[in-house]
Design an enzyme around this catalytic site. Structure first.
Site, PDB file in Angstrom:
ATOM      1  N   HIS A  25     -17.500   6.819   5.489  1.00 39.12           N
ATOM      2  CA  HIS A  25     -16.346   7.650   5.184  1.00 39.12           C
ATOM      3  C   HIS A  25     -15.017   7.047   5.646  1.00 39.12           C
ATOM      4  CE1 HIS A  25     -14.022  11.146   4.469  1.00 39.12           C
ATOM      5  NE2 HIS A  25     -13.812  11.425   5.713  1.00 39.12           N
ATOM      6  N   SER A  58     -16.778  19.037   2.446  1.00 35.17           N
ATOM      7  CA  SER A  58     -16.098  19.271   3.719  1.00 35.17           C
ATOM      8  C   SER A  58     -17.069  19.648   4.828  1.00 35.17           C
ATOM      9  CB  SER A  58     -15.071  20.378   3.552  1.00 35.17           C
ATOM     10  OG  SER A  58     -14.602  20.746   4.814  1.00 35.17           O
ATOM     11  N   GLY A  62       0.831  -1.203   0.000  1.00 36.42           N
ATOM     12  CA  GLY A  62       0.000   0.000   0.000  1.00 36.42           C
ATOM     13  C   GLY A  62       0.861   1.247   0.000  1.00 36.42           C
ATOM     14  N   ARG A  92     -20.170  14.405  13.933  1.00 40.01           N
ATOM     15  CA  ARG A  92     -20.553  13.688  12.713  1.00 40.01           C
ATOM     16  C   ARG A  92     -21.625  12.639  12.946  1.00 40.01           C
ATOM     17  NH1 ARG A  92     -14.654  12.564   9.861  1.00 40.01           N
ATOM     18  NH2 ARG A  92     -14.290  14.718   9.272  1.00 40.01           N
TER      19      ARG A  92
END
Lengths: 229, 653, 249
Positions: B418, B301, B57, B347
């Site tokens: 997310h 955002s 990765g 959130r």
């Protein structure tokens, strides 16, 4: 320099730009000299006197002519070689090509530099054969060359430009030259790394105009001569 | 070929008796990391080049680890699935990166960043790891600036910060809305520098399909060359896994299309424990899906909520254009439910509120899964120009995607998956329970607990890669001796065989369902039943349904082409096969965790006000799952023994 | 505007680098205008798969225009007709019902076609390896605020640093030149004080590598700037030339 021995793509473009800009300057001087065609009494006296003045430099004039030739040859050969390399950079062509618009400066002029260049080169050979190496007439003007004979280029010009095909040939070549100069002028500065937000904007916006002015300036001569005859 | 057994409705969870040990160093919290660094064993500089390290990765964690390990002198081999290491999905991070620099003199400190992160994670992260992260944060900024990352600056030439995600201090460094891109390109350029020096061999277009274990120790990987289909094996003294998160298990997420769980899942199948897999963060402000063909979701955002107001029409029947709906007919539900924080609630709280109103049928046309984020009053107050300076690029991005201008019409938003807090279990050294297998960045579980603070993902990826792994890996290599592993050894051959068979068996199903159809099916189950609001019933249902998808996958999958060439459907199929198994484990984990914490919300466990209710006495542990082929996973627990921080219940009312 | 489009697609299909490619023709019916170009191809690929035809290979990852993975040429323009947009962010509402769309891979000798619309852009990595970095080992860095950089300077550097490495500049250039990509990185680093130390070596080595990878030279068509998803200016190319000349003289 030791760090950069290979003759890079960028240096090739620098060479093309420097020779190109020099030739551009030459064109302006050439055009300025040609204005004498329209002055003088009898017609042609100023022009022939100017030509004689240049020739009177003797060996220096020859050196200048050879230098000019060298600039042309370097400009053309570098450009042709670069063009060949660029061609190799895309071994498969697009089926469709287009213009993106917006900030693009890609034009028919910019993409046909090699074509307009080759046509102008052919034109130059013709032009040199026609006048520099053309029929040698002589004439006498009091007060020019101390009354001795000088070459009567003016007569050659009037003869040549009375032929409609010559005028058409010149018109086409010079219009193509204007396209060549239009992309070439601003592009040379970009190739030399001379740039700036305003500088680039201004050089680009006057570039095609300058090319047109120079071409039209030259073009007036054959047309003017053709019509006064 | 893997055949699933029909799932029993009530899954019995086997819990291991022995507790996991995170190997946290002893001593005071502030001294643990410095004490650790000064007490570890070092590898002699001349010996470093004798060690091969595999990094899988090339996101922030992988690229920074590769570069740093190569700078130290190790022989690094780096692998990525993209065509170049510069494209990993870290690149899409917009907001910024936290660091306890206290440049703004507003009271920030390492301790405060530590506390905020622990609290943000709802007390489900390991104290010592989080403290180390906060300590390291400041060096990251220095390193990135030295690499040429163009962070935003003031007129005086000093770095500037913004407050992010509800933090009370301004500690977020940013580079326009492209912080992730600039940080990743910084790490990538350092990596390229080492590649030019031949310290790094990098292998793009390679997907890790298996982990090679020799005597229980990670000694190599098997990869598929995605361009040629060739199966290759690579051996080394250690494997560093930096393969990111698995949000794509939900099909629609803000992750890149290629982000997947396969490398991590194959390690899990080889014995690495998967910790807290159900902790998946949902971001409230994403552009809603426009229809069935939506391939991914784009995040807007979080900063938009500073000036935008979230609302829906009060009546389900109200189909007027938004500007024709008077204030009295609008329900500003976040402001109504959370008067103190209003539109700026965290959130998870915001996401759930949005989902709730949409589930009540108040969501916007045409999908019913969207609410307004309205800048009308902010524009009235501050003017178009001011708003455009703050959010211009975000508004443009919104308009590009939806065709609507947020200056004229309120934005539509909806939550989306997310970030994944869960991941492979690691100890303080970032080493999994398999010796020699290190896991960095989003792929591990360690630092964000049950929820992640905004602007902390970039911080963790780079902390792990630049500043943790060089020490912990060195310690591991210096403390152990390694016999060379031959390419002809049984272990290597087995891995190659496994990978080859895997591709073959996928190609040979020859059914009629496409990978995309099956992935959407899995996504729908995951989102509806294991999404942002979970119940015992929904999770039990998921555990029933997922094996059915698995059954369908292995019997009815259709892939055209062959496995000896570039074949995107084959790649995606392999990844989906792992997502399906992972999804089931996520549901199992969520079912097992009978509390609500952070992003994990169990409807049975909430306060009267609808706030998540933790159960610290019973669930203050890391749930690390052991893979059992064709059986129920075994639960291992690591107790989160909080010694320095007091656990409190948060309250955003 | 119609909500659904009917389109004729003409797509370049090529099984491998060695194979010869050709156009294949597909009709698309009722394409929703709100989806992206890549989602439109996703739909086509689903249909192809159902019919047992190999789906069209194209690269994409983030689908938000930042990773630089996607890209092909639509009707002769890299990334299609919209400005500052990658194909993943190009939405079908910009096309008209009945349009014929010719889709070709990025064509340039250094970008070998891998399959269909997927090309190999590893030459970009090699250009960066030649000097697209600042030599700063981890752990050596001074405090971030010890280097003062004016706001304008850092914004200017950012404009160059925004490159996503998609290769549209090369694809759109009549000469297949890599000058915009190379110069964007050179400019980004040399506009910052940290990057000035190695500036001369950087430009020399990167240009050398750029040339040896087989890219054409820049003739200032500026088509690259027009198709660049990040709008990177050709002033970067001029700066690269200036730096190169400075390093020689």
């Amino acid at each position: 320099m030791s760090k950069f021995i290979t003759f890079s793509s960028i240096l090739k473009k620098v060479v093309i730009a420097i020779t190109g800009l020099s030739l551009f300057l030459f064109l302006i001087v050439h055009l300025a000299g040609n204005i004498t065609i329209f002055t003088g009494n009898p017609p042609g006296q100023d022009f022939n006197a100017y030509a004689h003045f240049l020739e009177s430099f003797g060996i220096l004039f020859t050196v200048a002519e050879l230098g000019l030739l060298a600039f042309f040859l370097i400009h053309i050969s570098s450009a042709l070689y670069t063009n060949y390399e660029n061609y190799k950079s895309r071994n498969n062509r697009y089926a469709v090509s287009n213009f993106a618009g917006g900030n693009s400066k890609k034009t028919y002029a910019s993409t046909s530099m090699v074509i307009t260049g080759v046509v102008v080169m052919a034109f130059l050979i013709w032009h040199v054969l026609q006048f520099r190496l053309g029929s040698y007439y002589e004439t006498i003007y009091p007060g020019v060359n101390g009354g001795e004979p000088v070459r009567d280029l003016y007569r050659l010009i009037t003869e040549e430009f009375s032929n409609i095909w010559v005028v058409i040939g010149y018109t086409i070549s010079l219009l193509l030259l204007s396209l060549h100069l239009g992309h070439g002028f601003w592009s040379s500065f970009q190739s030399l790394g001379i740039y700036g937000k305003n500088f680039t904007r201004i050089t680009y916006s006057i570039s095609y105009l300058l090319g047109t002015i120079i071409s039209v300036g030259f073009l007036i001569i054959p047309i003017y001569i053709f019509f006064i005859n | 070929m893997i055949k699933s057994s029909s799932a029993a409705p009530e899954k019995e969870i086997v819990t291991s008796v022995s507790k996991l040990n995170g190997k946290t160093p002893s001593g005071d919290l502030n001294d643990k990391w410095s004490k650790y660094k000064s007490s570890i064993k070092l590898v002699n500089p001349a010996n470093k080049r004798k060690f091969n390290v595999i990094v899988v990765g090339t996101g922030l964690a992988g690229a920074s680890a590769s570069a740093t390990l190569a700078e130290l002198g190790y022989n690094v081999k780096t692998f990525c699935i993209q065509d170049t290491p510069r494209r990993a999905h870290s690149i899409a991070a917009q907001g910024g990166i936290n660091a306890a620099k206290n440049y703004q003199n507003d009271g920030d400190s390492v301790h405060r960043l530590f506390i905020d992160t622990i609290k943000g994670g709802d007390y489900r992260a390991r104290e010592a790891n989080v403290h180390r992260l906060a300590e390291i944060s400041t060096s990251i900024i220095d390193q990135c600036v030295a690499q040429g990352v163009p962070f935003a600056r003031d007129y005086g030439g000093l770095l500037t910060n913004r407050s992010f995600g509800g933090a009370q201090v301004s500690r977020t460094f940013y580079a326009r809305g492209q912080t992730g891109q600039q940080l990743l390109l910084g790490a990538y350029s350092s990596m390229m520098r080492q590649a030019a020096k031949k310290q790094i061999d990098f292998y793009p277009n390679r997907e890790m399909l298996d982990l090679i274990l020799v005597d229980g120790v990670a000694r190599g990987i098997v990869v598929r060359n995605l361009k040629t289909g060739e199966i290759e094996s690579h051996t080394a003294e250690a494997v560093v896994l930096c393969t990111g998160g698995y949000g794509n298990v939900y099909y629609l997420s803000t992750n890149g299309k290629g982000s997947n769980a396969t490398a991590a899942w194959r390690c899990h199948q080889k014995g690495a424990l998967m910790a807290n897999p159900c902790f998946a963060q949902i971001h409230p402000t994403c552009i809603p899906a426009s229809g069935d063909f939506q391939s991914k979701l784009t995040l807007m955002s979080e900063s938009l909520r500073n000036d935008g107001r979230v609302w829906v029409p009060k009546s389900q029947e109200d189909k007027r254009e938004p500007d024709l709906i008077p204030d009295s007919d609008r329900d500003y539900f976040l402001e109504r439910m959370y008067p103190a924080y209003g539109n700026l609630v965290p959130r998870d709280v915001g996401s759930r509120a949005i989902k709730r109103v949409c589930d009540d049928g108040l969501g916007l046309e045409p999908t019913g899964k969207a609410v307004y984020l309205d800048f009308g009053s902010a524009i009235d107050r501050l003017g178009n120009k001011n708003i455009s300076e703050k959010y211009g690029n975000l508004f443009d991005m919104y308009q590009t995607i939806t065709g609507d201008s947020p200056y004229k019409k309120p934005m539509k938003i909806y939550p989306a998956i997310h970030y994944i807090m869960g991941g492979l279990w690691v100890d303080y050294d970032l080493m999994s329970n398999i010796p020699g297998l290190f896991v960095l960045g989003e792929a591990n579980f360690s630092d964000h607990g049950a929820n992640r603070l905004g602007a902390s993902a970039l911080m963790q990826g780079l902390a792990d890669g630049y500043f943790v792994i060089p020490y912990t890996l060195g310690n591991y290599l210096a403390s152990n001796s390694f016999e060379p592993v031959s390419q002809n050894s049984e272990e290597v051959k087995e891995g190659v065989e496994f990978a080859k068979n895997k591709s073959k068996s996928l190609m040979n199903i020859k059914g009629s369902s496409t990978v995309l159809e099956l992935h959407r099916e899995l996504g729908a189950v995951m989102w509806d039943l294991v999404g942002m609001s979970r119940t015992k019933e929904s999770l039990t249902e998921a555990i029933e349904k997922i094996p059915q998808i698995k059954e369908k996958f292995w019997n009815d999958l259709k892939i055209v082409g062959d496995d000896s060439n570039l074949n995107k459907a084959l790649e995606n199929a392999g990844r989906l096969a792992d997502f399906i198994e992972l999804g089931e484990l996520m549901a199992t984990d969520a079912l097992n965790r009978e509390e609500s914490c952070g992003a994990h919300f169990r409807e049975e466990y909430q306060t009267e006000e609808g706030e998540p209710l933790r159960n610290d006495g019973q669930f203050d542990f890391v749930a690390a799952w052991e893979y059992v082929p064709n059986g129920n996973p075994i639960l291992h627990k690591e107790d989160l023994d909080y010694k320095f921080v007091e656990m409190t219940q948060r309250n955003y009312k | 505007m119609a909500d659904k489009l009917n389109l004729q697609l003409q797509v370049w299909r090529q099984d491998s680098s060695e194979a010869t490619g050709e156009f294949h023709y597909y009709s698309m019916k009722d394409v929703p205008v709100d989806i992206s170009f890549l989602e439109m191809l996703d739909i086509l690929n689903e249909d192809l798969t159902k019919d047992g035809i190999m789906p069209i290979s194209f690269d994409s990852d983030c689908r938000e225009g930042i990773c630089g993975t996607c890209g092909f040429v639509i009707n002769g323009i890299a990334h299609g007709p919209e400005k500052k947009t990658t194909v993943c962010q190009l939405h079908m509402r910009h096309f008209k019902d009945g349009d014929t769309l010719v889709i070709e891979p990025f064509r340039a000798t250094p970008f070998k076609i891998v399959r269909d619309l997927v090309v190999d852009r590893s030459s970009f990595d090699r250009i960066i390896q030649a000097g697209g970095f600042i030599s700063a080992n981890t752990g050596n860095a001074p405090d971030a605020n010890s280097i003062l950089i004016s706001k304008d300077q850092v914004e200017d550097a950012f404009d160059s640093a925004a490159c996503i490495g998609c290769g549209a500049c090369v694809a759109s250039c009549p000469n297949a030149s890599g000058a915009l990509f190379t110069s964007a990185k050179i400019s980004h680093l040399s506009k910052l004080p940290q990057g000035k130390v190695e500036a001369s070596e950087r430009v020399t080595n990167m240009v050398k590598t750029m040339d040896s990878e087989g890219f054409g030279s820049c003739s200032n068509h500026a088509e690259c700037e027009a198709v660049c998803p990040k709008g990177i200016s050709i002033s970067n190319i001029a700066l690269m030339r200036k730096s190169l000349l400075k390093s020689i003289i």
